[in-house]
Design a protein around this motif. Structure first.
Motif, PDB file in Angstrom:
ATOM      1  N   GLU A  65     -23.026 -14.794  31.770  1.00 24.44           N
ATOM      2  CA  GLU A  65     -21.439 -14.998  31.914  1.00 24.44           C
ATOM      3  C   GLU A  65     -21.209 -15.772  33.107  1.00 24.44           C
ATOM      4  O   GLU A  65     -21.646 -15.658  34.251  1.00 24.44           O
ATOM      5  N   GLY A  66     -20.276 -16.924  32.933  1.00 23.13           N
ATOM      6  CA  GLY A  66     -19.990 -17.786  33.915  1.00 23.13           C
ATOM      7  C   GLY A  66     -21.251 -18.522  34.576  1.00 23.13           C
ATOM      8  O   GLY A  66     -21.230 -19.039  35.455  1.00 23.13           O
ATOM      9  N   SER A  67     -22.310 -18.916  33.707  1.00 25.91           N
ATOM     10  CA  SER A  67     -23.350 -19.628  34.154  1.00 25.91           C
ATOM     11  C   SER A  67     -23.461 -20.943  33.683  1.00 25.91           C
ATOM     12  O   SER A  67     -22.512 -21.266  32.803  1.00 25.91           O
ATOM     13  N   LYS A  68     -24.390 -21.738  33.904  1.00 26.21           N
ATOM     14  CA  LYS A  68     -24.758 -22.983  33.416  1.00 26.21           C
ATOM     15  C   LYS A  68     -26.176 -23.024  32.890  1.00 26.21           C
ATOM     16  O   LYS A  68     -27.055 -22.839  33.617  1.00 26.21           O
ATOM     17  N   ILE A  69     -26.150 -23.340  31.623  1.00 28.53           N
ATOM     18  CA  ILE A  69     -27.464 -23.285  30.713  1.00 28.53           C
ATOM     19  C   ILE A  69     -27.822 -24.823  30.317  1.00 28.53           C
ATOM     20  O   ILE A  69     -27.074 -25.386  29.691  1.00 28.53           O
ATOM     21  N   GLU A  70     -28.921 -25.359  30.928  1.00 26.91           N
ATOM     22  CA  GLU A  70     -29.157 -26.528  30.611  1.00 26.91           C
ATOM     23  C   GLU A  70     -30.747 -26.767  30.473  1.00 26.91           C
ATOM     24  O   GLU A  70     -31.564 -26.108  31.022  1.00 26.91           O
ATOM     25  N   LYS A  71     -30.933 -27.521  29.345  1.00 22.77           N
ATOM     26  CA  LYS A  71     -32.281 -27.836  28.809  1.00 22.77           C
ATOM     27  C   LYS A  71     -32.957 -26.596  28.869  1.00 22.77           C
ATOM     28  O   LYS A  71     -34.129 -26.358  29.065  1.00 22.77           O
ATOM     29  N   SER A  72     -32.515 -25.804  28.055  1.00 20.15           N
ATOM     30  CA  SER A  72     -33.109 -24.459  27.961  1.00 20.15           C
ATOM     31  C   SER A  72     -33.342 -24.250  26.272  1.00 20.15           C
ATOM     32  O   SER A  72     -32.637 -24.807  25.438  1.00 20.15           O
ATOM     33  N   THR A  73     -33.986 -23.210  26.099  1.00 20.24           N
ATOM     34  CA  THR A  73     -34.344 -22.796  24.656  1.00 20.24           C
ATOM     35  C   THR A  73     -33.888 -21.285  24.764  1.00 20.24           C
ATOM     36  O   THR A  73     -34.798 -20.349  25.421  1.00 20.24           O
ATOM     37  N   LEU A  74     -32.950 -20.797  23.968  1.00 18.07           N
ATOM     38  CA  LEU A  74     -32.686 -19.352  23.849  1.00 18.07           C
ATOM     39  C   LEU A  74     -33.098 -18.668  22.674  1.00 18.07           C
ATOM     40  O   LEU A  74     -32.714 -19.352  21.420  1.00 18.07           O
ATOM     41  N   ILE A  75     -33.914 -17.834  22.501  1.00 20.68           N
ATOM     42  CA  ILE A  75     -34.608 -17.375  21.498  1.00 20.68           C
ATOM     43  C   ILE A  75     -34.328 -16.100  20.784  1.00 20.68           C
ATOM     44  O   ILE A  75     -34.247 -15.094  22.030  1.00 20.68           O
ATOM     45  N   ASN A  76     -33.521 -15.611  19.796  1.00 17.00           N
ATOM     46  CA  ASN A  76     -33.296 -14.263  19.576  1.00 17.00           C
ATOM     47  C   ASN A  76     -34.319 -13.856  18.325  1.00 17.00           C
ATOM     48  O   ASN A  76     -34.063 -14.300  17.470  1.00 17.00           O
ATOM     49  N   ALA A  77     -35.200 -13.068  18.799  1.00 16.27           N
ATOM     50  CA  ALA A  77     -36.298 -12.682  17.601  1.00 16.27           C
ATOM     51  C   ALA A  77     -36.108 -11.088  17.643  1.00 16.27           C
ATOM     52  O   ALA A  77     -37.164 -10.459  17.332  1.00 16.27           O
ATOM     53  N   SER A  78     -35.074 -10.248  17.704  1.00 15.84           N
ATOM     54  CA  SER A  78     -34.976  -9.069  17.705  1.00 15.84           C
ATOM     55  C   SER A  78     -35.181  -8.360  16.346  1.00 15.84           C
ATOM     56  O   SER A  78     -35.025  -9.102  15.259  1.00 15.84           O
ATOM     57  N   LYS A  79     -35.573  -7.260  16.299  1.00 16.29           N
ATOM     58  CA  LYS A  79     -35.619  -6.275  14.927  1.00 16.29           C
ATOM     59  C   LYS A  79     -35.280  -5.104  15.072  1.00 16.29           C
ATOM     60  O   LYS A  79     -35.272  -4.264  16.176  1.00 16.29           O
ATOM     61  N   ASN A  80     -33.777  -5.086  14.292  1.00 21.28           N
ATOM     62  CA  ASN A  80     -33.091  -4.007  14.415  1.00 21.28           C
ATOM     63  C   ASN A  80     -33.003  -3.011  13.228  1.00 21.28           C
ATOM     64  O   ASN A  80     -32.992  -3.786  12.261  1.00 21.28           O
ATOM     65  N   THR A  81     -33.269  -1.895  13.514  1.00 20.62           N
ATOM     66  CA  THR A  81     -33.313  -0.996  12.211  1.00 20.62           C
ATOM     67  C   THR A  81     -32.508   0.148  12.516  1.00 20.62           C
ATOM     68  O   THR A  81     -32.698   0.808  13.658  1.00 20.62           O
ATOM     69  N   LEU A  82     -31.817   0.651  11.343  1.00 21.15           N
ATOM     70  CA  LEU A  82     -30.797   1.735  11.589  1.00 21.15           C
ATOM     71  C   LEU A  82     -30.218   1.865  12.968  1.00 21.15           C
ATOM     72  O   LEU A  82     -30.062   2.785  13.861  1.00 21.15           O
ATOM     73  N   THR A  83     -29.423   0.746  13.268  1.00 20.29           N
ATOM     74  CA  THR A  83     -28.630   0.564  14.172  1.00 20.29           C
ATOM     75  C   THR A  83     -27.015   0.683  13.868  1.00 20.29           C
ATOM     76  O   THR A  83     -26.602   0.691  12.784  1.00 20.29           O
ATOM     77  N   ASN A  84     -26.389   1.325  14.932  1.00 21.23           N
ATOM     78  CA  ASN A  84     -24.534   1.584  14.656  1.00 21.23           C
ATOM     79  C   ASN A  84     -24.378   0.698  16.187  1.00 21.23           C
ATOM     80  O   ASN A  84     -24.279   1.361  17.176  1.00 21.23           O
ATOM     81  N   THR A  85     -23.494  -0.338  16.007  1.00 23.65           N
ATOM     82  CA  THR A  85     -22.967  -1.093  17.045  1.00 23.65           C
ATOM     83  C   THR A  85     -21.457  -1.053  16.844  1.00 23.65           C
ATOM     84  O   THR A  85     -20.867  -1.530  15.806  1.00 23.65           O
ATOM     85  N   GLN A  86     -20.625  -0.319  17.867  1.00 28.23           N
ATOM     86  CA  GLN A  86     -19.221  -0.491  17.678  1.00 28.23           C
ATOM     87  C   GLN A  86     -18.672  -0.715  19.064  1.00 28.23           C
ATOM     88  O   GLN A  86     -18.914  -0.389  20.236  1.00 28.23           O
ATOM     89  N   ALA A  87     -17.417  -1.687  18.886  1.00 27.83           N
ATOM     90  CA  ALA A  87     -16.719  -1.988  20.207  1.00 27.83           C
ATOM     91  C   ALA A  87     -15.359  -1.761  19.607  1.00 27.83           C
ATOM     92  O   ALA A  87     -14.523  -2.067  18.648  1.00 27.83           O
ATOM     93  N   ILE A  88     -14.796  -0.618  20.414  1.00 24.89           N
ATOM     94  CA  ILE A  88     -13.655   0.008  19.922  1.00 24.89           C
ATOM     95  C   ILE A  88     -12.606  -0.040  21.198  1.00 24.89           C
ATOM     96  O   ILE A  88     -12.987   0.345  22.293  1.00 24.89           O
ATOM     97  N   GLY A  89     -11.498  -0.369  20.943  1.00 30.45           N
ATOM     98  CA  GLY A  89     -10.388  -0.891  21.905  1.00 30.45           C
ATOM     99  C   GLY A  89     -10.154  -2.303  22.304  1.00 30.45           C
ATOM    100  O   GLY A  89     -11.048  -3.344  21.917  1.00 30.45           O
ATOM    101  N   ARG A  90      -9.193  -2.579  22.797  1.00 30.35           N
ATOM    102  CA  ARG A  90      -8.766  -3.975  23.269  1.00 30.35           C
ATOM    103  C   ARG A  90      -9.968  -4.486  24.418  1.00 30.35           C
ATOM    104  O   ARG A  90     -10.224  -3.991  25.493  1.00 30.35           O
ATOM    105  N   ASN A  91     -10.183  -5.908  23.891  1.00 22.82           N
ATOM    106  CA  ASN A  91     -11.191  -6.695  24.848  1.00 22.82           C
ATOM    107  C   ASN A  91     -12.604  -5.908  25.123  1.00 22.82           C
ATOM    108  O   ASN A  91     -13.406  -6.241  26.007  1.00 22.82           O
TER     109      ASN A  91
END
Length: 96
Positions: free
Chosen positions: A22-48
């Motif tokens: 958050e609020g950072s500077k990312i240069e000449k980088s590689t961002l890799i998401n190789a996550s394995k998610n099984t039986l997950t429940n993700t909730q964002a409830i409410g404003r913002n």
């Protein structure tokens, strides 16, 4: 004391399986998401509100000359964002 706090934040990110910038500077980088998610429940409830599982979130940052790879595997997931400006992610890349 700063070392302990930093270690706690790193550990928390590893346990949650979520990378955040958050609020950072990312240069000449590689961002890799190789996550394995099984039986997950993700909730964002409410404003913002935000909730993430196995995701890369980059909010208010500057990204230049970088590569983003999403190779996540998601099985039986339930992801919900309820409320104005809410975000919920499972095994995804969110750049805002």
């Amino acid at each position: 004391m700063k070392t302990v706090s930093l270690a706690a934040v790193v550990l928390m990110s590893i346990v949650a399986g979520t990378a955040m910038a958050e609020g950072s500077k990312i240069e000449k980088s590689t961002l890799i998401n190789a996550s394995k998610n099984t039986l997950t429940n993700t909730q964002a409830i409410g404003r913002n509100s935000a909730a993430s599982t196995g995701s890369i979130n980059v909010v208010g940052s500057r990204i230049q000359k970088s590569t983003v790879i999403n190779a996540s595997k998601n099985t039986l997931t339930n992801t919900q964002a309820i409320g104005r400006n809410s975000v919920a992610n499972t095994g995804s890349v969110d750049i805002r």
